[in-house]
Design a protein around this motif. Structure first.
Motif, short mmCIF file in Angstrom:
data_model
loop_
_atom_site.label_atom_id
_atom_site.label_comp_id
_atom_site.label_asym_id
_atom_site.label_seq_id
_atom_site.Cartn_x
_atom_site.Cartn_y
_atom_site.Cartn_z
N LEU A 107 48.98 33.18 -4.22
CA LEU A 107 49.37 33.06 -2.80
C LEU A 107 48.82 31.97 -2.32
CD1 LEU A 107 48.37 36.71 -1.90
CD2 LEU A 107 50.42 36.05 -2.18
N PHE A 108 47.90 31.07 -2.91
CA PHE A 108 47.24 29.68 -2.57
C PHE A 108 48.13 28.57 -3.15
CE2 PHE A 108 44.05 33.22 -2.18
CZ PHE A 108 43.21 32.82 -1.03
N ASP A 109 47.82 27.60 -2.17
CA ASP A 109 48.19 26.31 -2.69
C ASP A 109 47.25 25.76 -3.35
OD1 ASP A 109 49.92 23.70 -1.80
OD2 ASP A 109 47.88 23.31 -1.37
N GLU A 110 47.52 24.86 -4.43
CA GLU A 110 46.85 24.14 -5.32
C GLU A 110 45.58 23.51 -4.72
OE1 GLU A 110 45.27 23.74 -9.03
OE2 GLU A 110 47.42 24.75 -8.96
N GLN A 111 45.60 22.97 -3.51
CA GLN A 111 44.32 22.30 -3.04
C GLN A 111 43.78 23.06 -1.81
OE1 GLN A 111 47.04 20.36 -3.71
NE2 GLN A 111 45.91 19.95 -5.57
N ALA A 130 41.56 46.55 -3.70
CA ALA A 130 41.27 47.31 -5.02
C ALA A 130 40.73 46.28 -5.87
CB ALA A 130 42.84 47.53 -5.68
N LEU A 131 39.96 45.22 -5.37
CA LEU A 131 39.51 44.16 -6.17
C LEU A 131 38.46 44.81 -7.19
CD1 LEU A 131 39.98 41.22 -6.45
CD2 LEU A 131 38.02 40.83 -4.92
N ASP A 132 38.73 44.77 -8.40
CA ASP A 132 37.55 45.14 -9.45
C ASP A 132 37.86 44.40 -10.86
OD1 ASP A 132 39.95 46.41 -10.55
OD2 ASP A 132 39.17 48.58 -9.94
N ASN A 181 49.70 40.36 3.97
CA ASN A 181 49.33 41.82 3.50
C ASN A 181 49.20 42.11 2.00
OD1 ASN A 181 49.86 43.07 5.96
ND2 ASN A 181 52.00 42.62 6.10
N ARG A 182 49.85 41.11 1.30
CA ARG A 182 49.63 41.18 -0.01
C ARG A 182 48.18 40.88 -0.24
NH1 ARG A 182 49.79 43.79 -4.39
NH2 ARG A 182 49.74 42.68 -6.24
N TYR A 183 47.67 39.83 0.23
CA TYR A 183 46.31 39.36 0.19
C TYR A 183 45.27 40.61 0.39
CZ TYR A 183 42.09 36.99 0.93
OH TYR A 183 40.67 36.56 1.30
N MET A 184 45.53 41.17 1.53
CA MET A 184 44.54 42.43 1.90
C MET A 184 44.74 43.62 0.96
SD MET A 184 43.04 41.18 4.21
CE MET A 184 43.12 39.77 5.46
N ASN A 234 37.41 50.09 0.07
CA ASN A 234 37.50 48.84 0.40
C ASN A 234 38.85 48.86 1.47
OD1 ASN A 234 36.50 46.38 1.66
ND2 ASN A 234 37.54 45.46 -0.01
N ALA A 235 39.12 48.81 2.75
CA ALA A 235 40.35 48.78 3.32
C ALA A 235 40.28 47.69 4.27
CB ALA A 235 40.60 50.21 3.95
N HIS A 236 41.05 46.96 4.44
CA HIS A 236 41.31 45.85 5.48
C HIS A 236 42.72 46.29 6.30
CE1 HIS A 236 39.43 43.56 2.06
NE2 HIS A 236 38.77 42.72 3.17
N PHE A 237 42.36 45.93 7.76
CA PHE A 237 43.34 46.43 8.57
C PHE A 237 43.53 45.08 9.41
CE2 PHE A 237 40.96 50.05 7.73
CZ PHE A 237 41.97 51.05 7.46
#
Length: 168
Positions: free
Chosen positions: A43-47, A30-32, A22-25, A87-90
């Motif tokens: 949120l991502f593992d190093e590899q 709001a990516l700008d 949910n945080r990823y979405m 942009n809206a993700h569901f």
């Protein structure tokens, strides 16, 4: 008592995974140019691996290996004039399978977007996301896959038309 504690730990892990997606979405919506990309990368593992799969998304998105490569891909969306005007993700149809120290989550995703050029698009995708429990006990995305189900342009999202509601 041990069985209850194990069940509680599993519930907490599943909840952390759910909140991660949910945080990823929320961040992607709001990516700008003002986005704090470190919050998304946390949120991502190093590899980690992030990839589009299937004919349409493999061609559109490609594959990125390692958090720094994923960050570079997302940085491309962080333009002064945002790629997305709206942009809206569901996400829905959640399935999370926990097999510590790994977990697999599957979701259906609907994405509604309007782009800087004024065009709008509706996309549906299957998400297949693997998670890995880190040494600190927190879950991170280790392999993110998105596969297109359908895509179509639409004329517009927002309308000033009065909403039809029943009269009292």
């Amino acid at each position: 008592m041990q069985a209850i504690l194990q069940r509680l730990a599993r519930l907490e892990a599943v909840n952390e995974i759910r909140n991660s997606i949910n945080r990823y979405m929320e961040i992607c919506d709001a990516l700008d140019a003002n986005t704090n990309l470190s919050q998304l990368m946390a949120l991502f593992d190093e590899q980690a691996i992030w990839e589009g799969v299937g004919e349409r998304y493999q061609a559109a998105f490609g594959r990125y290996e390692g958090r720094s490569a994923i960050e570079k891909m997302f940085a491309g969306y962080m333009q002064q004039q945002s790629h997305f005007v709206m942009n809206a993700h569901f996400v829905s149809s959640e399935q999370i399978d926990l097999q510590e120290p790994l977990a697999t989550g599957r979701w259906l995703m609907l994405q509604t977007s309007t782009f800087r050029d004024g065009s709008s698009h509706l996309n549906a995708a299957r998400l297949h996301i693997q998670f890995k429990c880190q040494d600190d006990g927190h879950w991170k995305i280790s392999h993110f896959q998105t596969e297109n189900i359908f895509s179509r342009p639409i004329s517009y999202w927002e309308s000033a038309a009065t909403l039809p509601v029943p009269k009292a």
